[in-house]
Design a protein around this motif. Structure first.
Motif, PDB file in Angstrom:
ATOM      1  N   ARG A   1       0.835  -1.203   0.000  1.00  0.00           N
ATOM      2  CA  ARG A   1       0.000   0.000   0.000  1.00  0.00           C
ATOM      3  C   ARG A   1       0.873   1.258   0.000  1.00  0.00           C
ATOM      4  O   ARG A   1       0.628   2.185  -0.755  1.00  0.00           O
ATOM      5  N   ARG A   2       1.890   1.299   0.819  1.00  0.00           N
ATOM      6  CA  ARG A   2       2.753   2.491   0.867  1.00  0.00           C
ATOM      7  C   ARG A   2       3.424   2.721  -0.487  1.00  0.00           C
ATOM      8  O   ARG A   2       3.500   3.847  -0.980  1.00  0.00           O
ATOM      9  N   PHE A   3       3.898   1.624  -1.092  1.00  0.00           N
ATOM     10  CA  PHE A   3       4.588   1.691  -2.380  1.00  0.00           C
ATOM     11  C   PHE A   3       3.663   2.297  -3.452  1.00  0.00           C
ATOM     12  O   PHE A   3       4.073   3.176  -4.209  1.00  0.00           O
ATOM     13  N   LEU A   4       2.403   1.852  -3.469  1.00  0.00           N
ATOM     14  CA  LEU A   4       1.499   2.326  -4.518  1.00  0.00           C
ATOM     15  C   LEU A   4       0.857   3.675  -4.192  1.00  0.00           C
ATOM     16  O   LEU A   4       0.708   4.518  -5.071  1.00  0.00           O
ATOM     17  N   VAL A   5       0.528   3.885  -2.930  1.00  0.00           N
ATOM     18  CA  VAL A   5      -0.109   5.157  -2.551  1.00  0.00           C
ATOM     19  C   VAL A   5       0.822   6.331  -2.884  1.00  0.00           C
ATOM     20  O   VAL A   5       0.377   7.359  -3.415  1.00  0.00           O
ATOM     21  N   ALA A   6       2.123   6.168  -2.628  1.00  0.00           N
ATOM     22  CA  ALA A   6       3.076   7.254  -2.913  1.00  0.00           C
ATOM     23  C   ALA A   6       3.050   7.597  -4.407  1.00  0.00           C
ATOM     24  O   ALA A   6       3.063   8.779  -4.791  1.00  0.00           O
ATOM     25  N   GLN A   7       2.974   6.578  -5.257  1.00  0.00           N
ATOM     26  CA  GLN A   7       2.948   6.825  -6.706  1.00  0.00           C
ATOM     27  C   GLN A   7       1.632   7.492  -7.120  1.00  0.00           C
ATOM     28  O   GLN A   7       1.598   8.373  -7.968  1.00  0.00           O
ATOM     29  N   GLN A   8       0.548   7.046  -6.480  1.00  0.00           N
ATOM     30  CA  GLN A   8      -0.765   7.622  -6.819  1.00  0.00           C
ATOM     31  C   GLN A   8      -0.832   9.087  -6.417  1.00  0.00           C
ATOM     32  O   GLN A   8      -1.368   9.928  -7.143  1.00  0.00           O
ATOM     33  N   GLN A   9      -0.252   9.412  -5.265  1.00  0.00           N
ATOM     34  CA  GLN A   9      -0.288  10.814  -4.809  1.00  0.00           C
ATOM     35  C   GLN A   9       0.482  11.703  -5.778  1.00  0.00           C
ATOM     36  O   GLN A   9       0.056  12.820  -6.077  1.00  0.00           O
ATOM     37  N   LEU A  10       1.593  11.187  -6.302  1.00  0.00           N
ATOM     38  CA  LEU A  10       2.364  11.965  -7.281  1.00  0.00           C
ATOM     39  C   LEU A  10       1.536  12.245  -8.540  1.00  0.00           C
ATOM     40  O   LEU A  10       1.608  13.324  -9.119  1.00  0.00           O
ATOM     41  N   MET A  11       0.759  11.255  -8.948  1.00  0.00           N
ATOM     42  CA  MET A  11      -0.043  11.398 -10.177  1.00  0.00           C
ATOM     43  C   MET A  11      -1.117  12.475 -10.036  1.00  0.00           C
ATOM     44  O   MET A  11      -1.638  12.968 -11.023  1.00  0.00           O
ATOM     45  N   GLY A  12      -1.443  12.820  -8.787  1.00  0.00           N
ATOM     46  CA  GLY A  12      -2.511  13.805  -8.587  1.00  0.00           C
ATOM     47  C   GLY A  12      -2.015  15.180  -8.177  1.00  0.00           C
ATOM     48  O   GLY A  12      -2.827  16.076  -7.917  1.00  0.00           O
TER      49      GLY A  12
END
Ligand code: DC
Length: 229
Positions: free
Chosen positions: A113-124
């Motif tokens: 979750r941490r690995f993917l959430v960080a990438q998702q936050q960057l995309m937004g």
């Protein structure tokens, strides 16, 4: 024009990605399918026969393995957005019941979750995104301007998934699909890490008895209110 973040959460198979794509197209926004990211991680672990080993490992090892071995990206194609795992288009490989199930299991792991959430936050960061998932309005973008929480009965969702599988030529048994939907609901809502729940400020849309057109109309109305309000 002001740009916002639209967070769409909800149970599996309740049409989140369909409405998210339609809204993104209407608004000229980027659509991000976060479920595809969890599925791609599950695919990587499955292809390397590492599911059990990964689950049994400690958090430090898991975080390092993800960081060093998994690069995700999205590709725009004629048929829509495809996810790439280490540069390879794996869109069709991640859309199976088996990978859906494994994704639900690995998505309960904190390091994933941490690995993917960080990438998702960057995309937004620049806004202008419609993101769908389970924790978008609660964890990824708790300050999203518009939060929608989609729901439909388990039976309606199982029937939709069953019809989709048959359409793709995949054999399926309705009762099994229903059990799968119920199992996933349970896991998604009961896991310790960011369980699926409705954000307090989310607008709930139960689409059990709504046509796709009615739903789109309602969502566009809500979006316009936010943009103009
Ligand atoms: O939406 P989907 O069926 O493609 O998602 C696959 C699995 O990934 C689902 O069982 C729950 C998980 N998921 C998650 O935990 N958080 C997200 N933001 C998106 C998906």
């Amino acid at each position: 024009m002001k740009k916002i973040v639209v967070a769409i959460d909800g149970y599996s198979s309740c049409g989140k990605s369909t409405i998210a794509k339609q809204l993104a197209q209407h608004a000229g926004y980027t659509y991000v399918d976060t479920g595809a990211m969890y599925r791609a991680v599950a695919l990587y672990l499955s292809q390397n026969s590492m599911i059990q080993e990964f689950k049994d490992s400690d958090d430090t090892y898991q975080a390092k393995l993800l960081k060093e071995n998994i690069k995700l990206s999205f590709l725009r194609t004629k048929e829509g957005q495809h996810i790439c795992l280490n540069g390879k288009d794996v869109e069709s490989k991640i859309r199976t019941l088996e990978i859906g199930n494994l994704a639900s299991q690995v998505s309960a792991i904190g390091a994933v979750r941490r690995f993917l959430v960080a990438q998702q936050q960057l995309m937004g960061v620049k806004k202008g995104v419609v993101m769908d998932g389970r924790d978008i309005g609660t964890v990824v973008f708790p300050n999203a301007e518009l939060k929608l929480f989609l729901t439909a009965s388990a039976e309606v969702r199982a029937q939709r998934r069953y019809d989709e599988l048959l359409e793709k030529g995949t054999q399926a048994v309705y009762e099994e699909v229903l059990r799968d939907v119920q199992d996933r609901d349970y896991r998604d809502t009961h896991r310790q890490e960011s369980p699926l729940r409705q954000a307090e400020d989310a607008i709930v849309i139960d689409n059990s008895h709504m046509s796709r057109e009615e739903q789109l109309q309602k969502v566009i109305e809500l979006f316009n209110q936010h943009i103009n309000g």
